[in-house]
Design a protein around this motif. Structure first.
Motif, PDB file in Angstrom:
ATOM      1  N   VAL A  80       0.790  -1.224   0.000  1.00 18.69           N
ATOM      2  CA  VAL A  80       0.000   0.000   0.000  1.00 18.69           C
ATOM      3  C   VAL A  80       0.830   1.285   0.000  1.00 18.69           C
ATOM      4  O   VAL A  80       0.345   2.326  -0.423  1.00 18.69           O
ATOM      5  CB  VAL A  80      -0.911   0.001   1.257  1.00 18.69           C
ATOM      6  N   ALA A  81       2.084   1.216   0.442  1.00 17.50           N
ATOM      7  CA  ALA A  81       2.803   2.453   0.802  1.00 17.50           C
ATOM      8  C   ALA A  81       2.826   3.489  -0.314  1.00 17.50           C
ATOM      9  O   ALA A  81       2.803   4.686  -0.049  1.00 17.50           O
ATOM     10  CB  ALA A  81       4.223   2.121   1.251  1.00 17.50           C
ATOM     11  N   ALA A  82       2.866   3.064  -1.577  1.00 19.42           N
ATOM     12  CA  ALA A  82       2.984   4.033  -2.674  1.00 19.42           C
ATOM     13  C   ALA A  82       1.641   4.354  -3.326  1.00 19.42           C
ATOM     14  O   ALA A  82       1.605   4.896  -4.431  1.00 19.42           O
ATOM     15  CB  ALA A  82       3.964   3.497  -3.724  1.00 19.42           C
ATOM     16  N   VAL A  83       0.537   4.068  -2.638  1.00 19.47           N
ATOM     17  CA  VAL A  83      -0.775   4.220  -3.294  1.00 19.47           C
ATOM     18  C   VAL A  83      -1.048   5.667  -3.686  1.00 19.47           C
ATOM     19  O   VAL A  83      -1.696   5.929  -4.704  1.00 19.47           O
ATOM     20  CB  VAL A  83      -1.900   3.639  -2.409  1.00 19.47           C
ATOM     21  N   ASN A  84      -0.521   6.629  -2.924  1.00 16.42           N
ATOM     22  CA  ASN A  84      -0.735   8.033  -3.293  1.00 16.42           C
ATOM     23  C   ASN A  84      -0.162   8.325  -4.682  1.00 16.42           C
ATOM     24  O   ASN A  84      -0.813   8.944  -5.513  1.00 16.42           O
ATOM     25  CB  ASN A  84      -0.101   8.954  -2.248  1.00 16.42           C
ATOM     26  N   GLY A  85       1.051   7.833  -4.923  1.00 16.82           N
ATOM     27  CA  GLY A  85       1.672   8.028  -6.236  1.00 16.82           C
ATOM     28  C   GLY A  85       0.860   7.394  -7.352  1.00 16.82           C
ATOM     29  O   GLY A  85       0.662   7.985  -8.415  1.00 16.82           O
ATOM     30  N   GLY A 108       0.190   8.833   3.668  1.00 14.55           N
ATOM     31  CA  GLY A 108       0.362  10.108   2.978  1.00 14.55           C
ATOM     32  C   GLY A 108      -0.566  10.258   1.796  1.00 14.55           C
ATOM     33  O   GLY A 108      -0.158  10.745   0.743  1.00 14.55           O
ATOM     34  N   LEU A 109      -1.819   9.846   1.965  1.00 15.74           N
ATOM     35  CA  LEU A 109      -2.781   9.950   0.865  1.00 15.74           C
ATOM     36  C   LEU A 109      -3.337  11.371   0.821  1.00 15.74           C
ATOM     37  O   LEU A 109      -3.905  11.860   1.783  1.00 15.74           O
ATOM     38  CB  LEU A 109      -3.916   8.935   1.091  1.00 15.74           C
ATOM     39  N   ASP A 110      -3.133  12.015  -0.320  1.00 19.79           N
ATOM     40  CA  ASP A 110      -3.659  13.356  -0.519  1.00 19.79           C
ATOM     41  C   ASP A 110      -5.171  13.341  -0.364  1.00 19.79           C
ATOM     42  O   ASP A 110      -5.846  12.476  -0.922  1.00 19.79           O
ATOM     43  CB  ASP A 110      -3.283  13.808  -1.938  1.00 19.79           C
ATOM     44  N   GLU A 114      -8.795  10.930  -1.830  1.00 24.22           N
ATOM     45  CA  GLU A 114      -9.406   9.960  -0.916  1.00 24.22           C
ATOM     46  C   GLU A 114     -10.659   9.299  -1.477  1.00 24.22           C
ATOM     47  O   GLU A 114     -10.964   8.156  -1.152  1.00 24.22           O
ATOM     48  CB  GLU A 114      -9.712  10.622   0.439  1.00 24.22           C
ATOM     49  N   ASP A 115     -11.389  10.008  -2.357  1.00 25.72           N
ATOM     50  CA  ASP A 115     -12.612   9.392  -2.898  1.00 25.72           C
ATOM     51  C   ASP A 115     -12.295   8.319  -3.930  1.00 25.72           C
ATOM     52  O   ASP A 115     -13.195   7.613  -4.382  1.00 25.72           O
ATOM     53  CB  ASP A 115     -13.553  10.457  -3.472  1.00 25.72           C
ATOM     54  N   ARG A 116     -11.018   8.189  -4.312  1.00 28.35           N
ATOM     55  CA  ARG A 116     -10.639   7.106  -5.233  1.00 28.35           C
ATOM     56  C   ARG A 116     -10.030   5.924  -4.496  1.00 28.35           C
ATOM     57  O   ARG A 116      -9.497   5.007  -5.101  1.00 28.35           O
ATOM     58  CB  ARG A 116      -9.722   7.633  -6.319  1.00 28.35           C
ATOM     59  N   LEU A 117     -10.130   5.932  -3.173  1.00 29.38           N
ATOM     60  CA  LEU A 117      -9.796   4.749  -2.374  1.00 29.38           C
ATOM     61  C   LEU A 117     -11.110   4.234  -1.795  1.00 29.38           C
ATOM     62  O   LEU A 117     -11.769   4.935  -1.034  1.00 29.38           O
ATOM     63  CB  LEU A 117      -8.823   5.104  -1.252  1.00 29.38           C
ATOM     64  N   ARG A 118     -11.514   3.023  -2.185  1.00 29.36           N
ATOM     65  CA  ARG A 118     -12.841   2.514  -1.822  1.00 29.36           C
ATOM     66  C   ARG A 118     -12.713   1.237  -0.999  1.00 29.36           C
ATOM     67  O   ARG A 118     -11.728   0.507  -1.112  1.00 29.36           O
ATOM     68  CB  ARG A 118     -13.638   2.202  -3.087  1.00 29.36           C
ATOM     69  N   GLY A 119     -13.779   0.938  -0.247  1.00 29.10           N
ATOM     70  CA  GLY A 119     -13.755  -0.214   0.634  1.00 29.10           C
ATOM     71  C   GLY A 119     -14.388  -1.451   0.013  1.00 29.10           C
ATOM     72  O   GLY A 119     -15.358  -1.353  -0.737  1.00 29.10           O
ATOM     73  N   ILE A 120     -13.827  -2.600   0.326  1.00 27.79           N
ATOM     74  CA  ILE A 120     -14.426  -3.885  -0.039  1.00 27.79           C
ATOM     75  C   ILE A 120     -15.107  -4.423   1.216  1.00 27.79           C
ATOM     76  O   ILE A 120     -14.473  -4.505   2.262  1.00 27.79           O
ATOM     77  CB  ILE A 120     -13.363  -4.894  -0.513  1.00 27.79           C
TER      78      ILE A 120
END
Ligand code: FE
Length: 257
Positions: A80-85, A108-110, A114-120
């Motif tokens: 997950v660490a580079a998900v912001n990039g 460090g998620l901008d 955040e709305d492009r990170l979704r939950g399963i």
């Protein structure tokens, strides 16, 4: 190792990206790409050490397809660490167990992303991708409390994340299951939560048509006999709390050095 094509029928491709050589003490990790028609999913893209290399390799493997999904099997930094990039440089949407949605931003998620990170949800879900369905299967406690795996019914590949992970061998495909055990047994005994979770998982996936089990670290298991051997082994393994109850004691007094 160059990119390895695990499956290709002209409209559907499963690619194991060339090893980005997690350097120094960082654990080796596999990045997998699934392309169907003009859309793609990247699984467990990794952390900062491999980010720029994996990004370059992903773009060259994508061809004309667009990256639609980033799948995060669980919350560990090697995933997950580079998900912001990834969210900044692509227009993909990232998915992770709902349990981890509020923790990933600490990498460090901008907030604009955040709305492009979704939950399963805990029950899992089905991703539609280029007209195909990809199944997010619940694999909770293997090892993370909110843990998902991807089953691809076209290639018949089950992507198991940390389950089946092995460390320290030189090959990328298991030829001798018994000889391979020494590279994965210690990890599973310590990281997997316990036999109850392992046997529930084994019962779930035994009914799937699987040709390859592809973990996030180490070598993959190809062919139905090898897949069956892995599932049988995992389903009967004593691990985690099964073998660690004796450790729950206050340490004997001795100063840390
Ligand atoms: Fe992990």
């Amino acid at each position: 190792m160059a990119d390895t094509i695990l499956f290709d029928n002209g409209t559907h491709r499963n690619i194991l990206l060339e090893d980005s050589g997690s350097s120094g003490s960082a654990v080796q990790a596999n990045q997998h790409l699934i392309v169907h028609n003009d859309e793609a999913m990247l699984l467990d893209p990794g952390g900062h050490k491999v980010y720029s290399q994996v990004l370059t390799k992903t773009y060259s493997a994508l061809g004309r397809a667009r990256l639609r999904y980033l799948f995060l099997s669980h919350q560990d930094p090697d995933i997950v660490a580079a998900v912001n990039g990834w969210l900044m440089t692509t227009d993909a949407t990232a998915y992770i167990s709902s349990l981890w949605l509020r923790f990933v931003p600490h990498f460090g998620l901008d907030h604009l992303l955040e709305d492009r990170l979704r939950g399963i949800p805990d029950e899992g879900m089905i991703f539609e991708m280029g007209g195909e369905s990809l199944y997010a299967l619940p694999a909770h406690f293997l090892h993370s409390v909110g843990n998902m795996q991807i089953y691809d019914p076209v290639s018949k590949i089950l992507y198991t994340g940390d389950l089946g992970a092995a460390l320290g061998m030189e090959y990328f495909e298991v030829a001798d299951f018994d000889a391979h055990l020494k590279y994965m047994e210690g990890f599973h005994r310590r990281y997997m939560t316990g036999n109850r979770a392992m046997s529930l998982w084994a019962d779930m996936v035994r009914n799937l048509d699987i040709e390859i089990i592809a973990p996030q670290h180490g070598a993959l298991f190809r062919g139905k006999p090898m897949v069956k051997r892995f599932i049988d082994w995992a389903g009967s393994l004593q691990c985690g709390i099964d073998v660690m109850a004796h450790l729950y004691k206050v340490p004997a007094a001795a100063p840390a050095r």
